[in-house]
Design an enzyme around this catalytic site. Sequence first.
Site, PDB file in Angstrom:
ATOM      1  NE  ARG A  17      -2.916  -1.460   3.124  1.00  0.00           N
ATOM      2  CZ  ARG A  17      -3.456  -1.192   4.304  1.00  0.00           C
ATOM      3  NH1 ARG A  17      -4.350  -0.238   4.421  1.00  0.00           N
ATOM      4  NH2 ARG A  17      -3.102  -1.876   5.374  1.00  0.00           N
ATOM      5  CE  LYS A  24       4.812  -1.576   6.193  1.00  0.00           C
ATOM      6  NZ  LYS A  24       3.412  -1.914   6.575  1.00  0.00           N
ATOM      7  N   GLY A  82       1.618 -15.518   8.596  1.00  0.00           N
ATOM      8  CA  GLY A  82       1.095 -14.898   9.814  1.00  0.00           C
ATOM      9  C   GLY A  82       2.207 -14.491  10.766  1.00  0.00           C
ATOM     10  CG  ASP A 107       4.610  -1.652  10.145  1.00  0.00           C
ATOM     11  OD1 ASP A 107       4.618  -1.968  11.346  1.00  0.00           O
ATOM     12  OD2 ASP A 107       3.777  -2.074   9.323  1.00  0.00           O
ATOM     13  N   GLY A 143      -6.792  -5.922  16.598  1.00  0.00           N
ATOM     14  CA  GLY A 143      -7.077  -6.969  17.562  1.00  0.00           C
ATOM     15  C   GLY A 143      -7.484  -6.314  18.874  1.00  0.00           C
ATOM     16  CD  GLU A 157      -5.727 -10.125  15.164  1.00  0.00           C
ATOM     17  OE1 GLU A 157      -5.552  -9.383  14.193  1.00  0.00           O
ATOM     18  OE2 GLU A 157      -5.235  -9.873  16.285  1.00  0.00           O
ATOM     19  CB  SER A 390      30.103  43.473  -5.487  1.00  0.00           C
ATOM     20  OG  SER A 390      29.801  43.931  -4.202  1.00  0.00           O
TER      21      SER A 390
HETATM   22  C1  UD1 Z   1      -1.675  -7.079  13.802  1.00  0.00           C
HETATM   23  C2  UD1 Z   1      -2.226  -7.807  15.027  1.00  0.00           C
HETATM   24  C3  UD1 Z   1      -3.423  -7.027  15.553  1.00  0.00           C
HETATM   25  C4  UD1 Z   1      -3.019  -5.601  15.882  1.00  0.00           C
HETATM   26  C5  UD1 Z   1      -2.394  -4.932  14.650  1.00  0.00           C
HETATM   27  C6  UD1 Z   1      -1.823  -3.589  14.986  1.00  0.00           C
HETATM   28  C7  UD1 Z   1      -1.753 -10.194  14.684  1.00  0.00           C
HETATM   29  C8  UD1 Z   1      -2.337 -11.503  14.309  1.00  0.00           C
HETATM   30  N1  UD1 Z   1      -2.603  -9.164  14.654  1.00  0.00           N
HETATM   31  O1  UD1 Z   1      -2.691  -7.123  12.819  1.00  0.00           O
HETATM   32  O2  UD1 Z   1      -3.928  -7.655  16.729  1.00  0.00           O
HETATM   33  O3  UD1 Z   1      -4.127  -4.851  16.333  1.00  0.00           O
HETATM   34  O4  UD1 Z   1      -1.316  -5.763  14.157  1.00  0.00           O
HETATM   35  O5  UD1 Z   1      -1.374  -2.978  13.824  1.00  0.00           O
HETATM   36  O6  UD1 Z   1      -0.598 -10.095  15.042  1.00  0.00           O
HETATM   37  N2  UD1 Z   1       4.218  -9.796   9.239  1.00  0.00           N
HETATM   38  C9  UD1 Z   1       5.236 -10.605   8.805  1.00  0.00           C
HETATM   39  N3  UD1 Z   1       4.935 -11.842   8.342  1.00  0.00           N
HETATM   40  C10 UD1 Z   1       3.657 -12.313   8.306  1.00  0.00           C
HETATM   41  C11 UD1 Z   1       2.619 -11.483   8.744  1.00  0.00           C
HETATM   42  C12 UD1 Z   1       2.935 -10.228   9.216  1.00  0.00           C
HETATM   43  O7  UD1 Z   1       6.404 -10.202   8.841  1.00  0.00           O
HETATM   44  O8  UD1 Z   1       3.471 -13.467   7.892  1.00  0.00           O
HETATM   45  C13 UD1 Z   1       4.544  -8.446   9.743  1.00  0.00           C
HETATM   46  C14 UD1 Z   1       4.092  -7.387   8.776  1.00  0.00           C
HETATM   47  O9  UD1 Z   1       5.141  -6.949   7.970  1.00  0.00           O
HETATM   48  C15 UD1 Z   1       3.645  -6.269   9.661  1.00  0.00           C
HETATM   49  C16 UD1 Z   1       3.233  -6.958  10.943  1.00  0.00           C
HETATM   50  O10 UD1 Z   1       3.821  -8.234  10.932  1.00  0.00           O
HETATM   51  O11 UD1 Z   1       4.670  -5.396   9.970  1.00  0.00           O
HETATM   52  C17 UD1 Z   1       1.730  -6.963  11.143  1.00  0.00           C
HETATM   53  O12 UD1 Z   1       1.157  -7.845  10.246  1.00  0.00           O
HETATM   54  P1  UD1 Z   1      -0.318  -7.692   9.671  1.00  0.00           P
HETATM   55  O13 UD1 Z   1      -0.694  -8.948   8.985  1.00  0.00           O
HETATM   56  O14 UD1 Z   1      -0.409  -6.438   8.920  1.00  0.00           O
HETATM   57  O15 UD1 Z   1      -1.150  -7.602  10.998  1.00  0.00           O
HETATM   58  P2  UD1 Z   1      -2.424  -6.751  11.275  1.00  0.00           P
HETATM   59  O16 UD1 Z   1      -3.565  -7.305  10.501  1.00  0.00           O
HETATM   60  O17 UD1 Z   1      -2.122  -5.330  11.189  1.00  0.00           O
END
Ligand code: UD1
Length: 456
Positions: A17, A24, A82, A107, A143, A157, A390
């Site tokens: 995004r 990022k 995840g 991030d 979450g 979540e 100058s």
């Molecule tokens: C996550 C939390 C949520 C919280 C939110 C805050 C979980 C399951 N959920 O949701 O409770 O409110 O953050 O922003 O943790 N990432 C990886 N590998 C993966 C998945 C994610 O490196 O397989 C990293 C992403 O780069 C990112 C972070 O983990 O920086 C969050 O992942 P994302 O899937 O965006 O979680 P949210 O849905 O935001």
Amino acid sequence: MARSCLAVVLAAGEGTRMKSDLSKVLHPIGGLPMISHVMKAVTGAGAGSVALVLGRQAEAVEQAAAPFAGEMSTWVQEQRLGTANAVLAARQVIEQGFDDILVIFGDTPLISRETLSRARAGLAGGADVAVIGFRTDNPHGYGRLIERDGALVAIREHKDATAEEQQIDFCNAGLMAIAGSKALALLDAVGNDNAKGEFYLTDIVEIAIRKGGRAIAIEAPWRETIGIDTRVGLAEAESLWQHEKRRELMLSGVSMIAPETVFVSHDTIIEPDVVLEPNVMIGPGVTIRSGATIHAFSHLEGATVGGNCSVGPFARLRPGADMRDRAKVGNFCEVKKAVVGEAAKINHLTYVGDAVVGAGANLGAGTITCNYDGVNKHVTQIGAGAFVGSNSAFVAPVTIGDNAYIASGSVVTMDVPADALAFGRSRQVNKEGRAPVIRARNEAEKRRRQKGEPKD
Ligand code: UD1
């Protein structure tokens, strides 16, 4: 004995995004990549080791992170399954055995060392998991932290939450501390039977409790917990960061007439009794000593401004500009890789690059150092007390001795000895009585054109 701590930093996300070729976490806040801010926070919170979990552009991210981390190892999450799966990419280092494991997203650049330290203190107090949360009027998508009797019992979540749970305004920031001795057992027990089919890190709260452990939530100020997904979020984080940094500077004795128009960088050093007028931009690598004034609309990067100096308005100090005490660089002047000696004056419309200007020298309006021959850069040296008329151009390399005079409009191609007067221009010739002749000729030409007559 101090508890050992490993920080697992998750930065494997695609960041689509952001719509950027740059990863990022390499986008800057206050001129420093987000990932470096995160490293500073975890290191500041006592994490002597960092495990960086990466996806693409691994090398550049590693380079931005390493200078701010203690021991650092990098791990690749092959498939985005995840957040729990992402942490397990660093299994080997977790196995080495740490007292505390901090898990943090790459991030979230505004997180403070104090908040992370509070989460660690929660572990020291006996919790297995300490989750960092924040309150918001708009919890949609986050979450939710579900508490009972002061303890955290689950993180749900958004997509998996009941309508009642969705009313909760206490949210998971995505950052947590886990007791090192339990971490692998908790992470390995996470399944993916949920709305997204992902291995959620957040499930470890309920797992810990099922295993007879205890979890707690640590509330952090909302601003610290913001995660960045888009350029809009990046700009919001920048704004919050700038606000905080300006506040710190003002409280330390720096005056700002219109603080909201002043921009500083992560490494900006400004001593007390400096005045920053409106619309000043300070890029990385700037130090400004006490008593200096930076007038409106000036742009500084990689520069040192000595005590009681005056810069601008509309001045540009580029990398390597080194102003000694009481020096002045005025309107529409540019200084690059040059020493401006004590109390020297460069007041108007001047370019000084690859130069040394001696103490007390005075460079008149329109002075230019011609430092570049199209291939190489050359140095101009101007002695102490020299006076440059100058509109003079110095064709470098060239050296001007102390207290020399340079006549206005000179093109200086040879060295000038100390105390000499140098003329680098053609001598003036006056032709008595010629002005009326020229004027009459010009007026005749104008009449001819008005009448449309042909030229003789
Ligand atoms: C996550 C939390 C949520 C919280 C939110 C805050 C979980 C399951 N959920 O949701 O409770 O409110 O953050 O922003 O943790 N990432 C990886 N590998 C993966 C998945 C994610 O490196 O397989 C990293 C992403 O780069 C990112 C972070 O983990 O920086 C969050 O992942 P994302 O899937 O965006 O979680 P949210 O849905 O935001």
